[in-house]
Motif scaffolding. Sequence first.
Motif, PDB file in Angstrom:
ATOM      1  N   GLY A  51     -60.652 116.693  49.388  1.00 15.46           N
ATOM      2  CA  GLY A  51     -60.576 118.133  49.569  1.00 15.46           C
ATOM      3  C   GLY A  51     -60.364 118.950  48.309  1.00 15.46           C
ATOM      4  O   GLY A  51     -60.308 120.175  48.363  1.00 15.46           O
ATOM      5  N   ALA A  52     -60.251 118.289  47.170  1.00 14.15           N
ATOM      6  CA  ALA A  52     -60.049 119.017  45.916  1.00 14.15           C
ATOM      7  C   ALA A  52     -61.370 119.599  45.422  1.00 14.15           C
ATOM      8  O   ALA A  52     -62.442 119.023  45.656  1.00 14.15           O
ATOM      9  CB  ALA A  52     -59.463 118.093  44.852  1.00 14.15           C
ATOM     10  N   LYS A  53     -61.279 120.716  44.739  1.00 17.54           N
ATOM     11  CA  LYS A  53     -62.419 121.287  44.029  1.00 17.54           C
ATOM     12  C   LYS A  53     -62.345 120.707  42.611  1.00 17.54           C
ATOM     13  O   LYS A  53     -61.497 121.094  41.816  1.00 17.54           O
ATOM     14  CB  LYS A  53     -62.341 122.808  44.003  1.00 17.54           C
ATOM     15  N   VAL A  54     -63.239 119.764  42.320  1.00 18.49           N
ATOM     16  CA  VAL A  54     -63.158 118.979  41.089  1.00 18.49           C
ATOM     17  C   VAL A  54     -64.201 119.455  40.091  1.00 18.49           C
ATOM     18  O   VAL A  54     -65.369 119.643  40.428  1.00 18.49           O
ATOM     19  CB  VAL A  54     -63.372 117.477  41.378  1.00 18.49           C
ATOM     20  N   THR A  55     -63.756 119.605  38.842  1.00 15.66           N
ATOM     21  CA  THR A  55     -64.655 119.873  37.729  1.00 15.66           C
ATOM     22  C   THR A  55     -64.447 118.780  36.693  1.00 15.66           C
ATOM     23  O   THR A  55     -63.334 118.604  36.186  1.00 15.66           O
ATOM     24  CB  THR A  55     -64.388 121.251  37.096  1.00 15.66           C
ATOM     25  N   LEU A  56     -65.498 118.035  36.420  1.00 19.69           N
ATOM     26  CA  LEU A  56     -65.465 117.018  35.373  1.00 19.69           C
ATOM     27  C   LEU A  56     -65.840 117.693  34.060  1.00 19.69           C
ATOM     28  O   LEU A  56     -66.901 118.306  33.956  1.00 19.69           O
ATOM     29  CB  LEU A  56     -66.445 115.887  35.699  1.00 19.69           C
ATOM     30  N   VAL A  57     -64.963 117.586  33.071  1.00 19.50           N
ATOM     31  CA  VAL A  57     -65.196 118.195  31.758  1.00 19.50           C
ATOM     32  C   VAL A  57     -65.433 117.075  30.756  1.00 19.50           C
ATOM     33  O   VAL A  57     -64.567 116.218  30.557  1.00 19.50           O
ATOM     34  CB  VAL A  57     -63.997 119.066  31.333  1.00 19.50           C
ATOM     35  N   ILE A  58     -66.631 117.090  30.156  1.00 18.71           N
ATOM     36  CA  ILE A  58     -67.041 116.045  29.215  1.00 18.71           C
ATOM     37  C   ILE A  58     -67.624 116.687  27.962  1.00 18.71           C
ATOM     38  O   ILE A  58     -68.040 117.848  27.990  1.00 18.71           O
ATOM     39  CB  ILE A  58     -68.076 115.088  29.855  1.00 18.71           C
ATOM     40  N   PRO A  59     -67.701 115.940  26.864  1.00 22.96           N
ATOM     41  CA  PRO A  59     -68.342 116.478  25.658  1.00 22.96           C
ATOM     42  C   PRO A  59     -69.865 116.333  25.738  1.00 22.96           C
ATOM     43  O   PRO A  59     -70.375 115.464  26.445  1.00 22.96           O
ATOM     44  CB  PRO A  59     -67.781 115.595  24.543  1.00 22.96           C
ATOM     45  N   THR A  60     -70.567 117.184  25.019  1.00 22.42           N
ATOM     46  CA  THR A  60     -72.008 116.961  24.861  1.00 22.42           C
ATOM     47  C   THR A  60     -72.158 115.779  23.918  1.00 22.42           C
ATOM     48  O   THR A  60     -71.488 115.692  22.898  1.00 22.42           O
ATOM     49  CB  THR A  60     -72.714 118.187  24.259  1.00 22.42           C
TER      50      THR A  60
END
Length: 182
Positions: A51-60
Motif C-alpha cells: 500500500g505504500a506509494k514508492v519512488t525508487l531513486v537511482i543515479p543515471t
Amino acid sequence: MNEINESGSIKSSGIISNGVNLLYIANARMPTEKAHGLQIAKMCEAFAKQGAKVTLVIPTRKNALKGDLFSYYNVAKTFSVVELPVKDTVRFGKIGFIIQSILFSFAVRKYVEKNANADYIFTRDLLPALGLRNANQPVCLEVHFLPNWSMKKIGRVFRNFKKIVSTNVWNKETLVELGIPK
C-alpha cells in the motif's frame, strides 16, 4: 527507534500502509545483471503491494542492458522511478565508484530537500543514508555489511537511523551489542 527481530530483519511495525510515501534510494545501475538489482526491484514491488506509494531513486548510469527495469525483472509497475543526473565515474574503478557515490549522495540530499515529501526513506547504501541523517524524513538503513570502523563509531552513527534492517545474524548481534535496540 531501531528494531531488529530475531532473524535479523526489521520488526513489522505497521510503517508500510496505504498512503505512506516511501523513497527507496539505491546507488545502482538499473537494470543490472547482478543480484542486488533484482532485490531492489522486488523490495520496491513488495512495499507498493503493501500500500505504500514508492519512488525508487537511482543515479543515471551508462547501461548496456536495454529496456526498463519492470520488464527486465518481471515486476509490476507499482512504483515510480526517478533518475538523478550524476556523472558516471564508475568506469574508473574503486576511486571512480567512491566519487560517483559521493556525487549521488549530494544529488539525493538535494532531491529530498526540494522534491520529496516522503514519510520514510529506505536505502541499502550507507553514504546516502549518512547524508540524510538530519533530514526531516526518517531513514531506514538495510545493512548488508558493517563498515570497517571502530565499534564505538558504528554504534554512534547507526543510532541515528529510524530503523535498521540487518541481512544477517552477525550484523544484528553486533548492532545489538553496540546498543541498537532489537
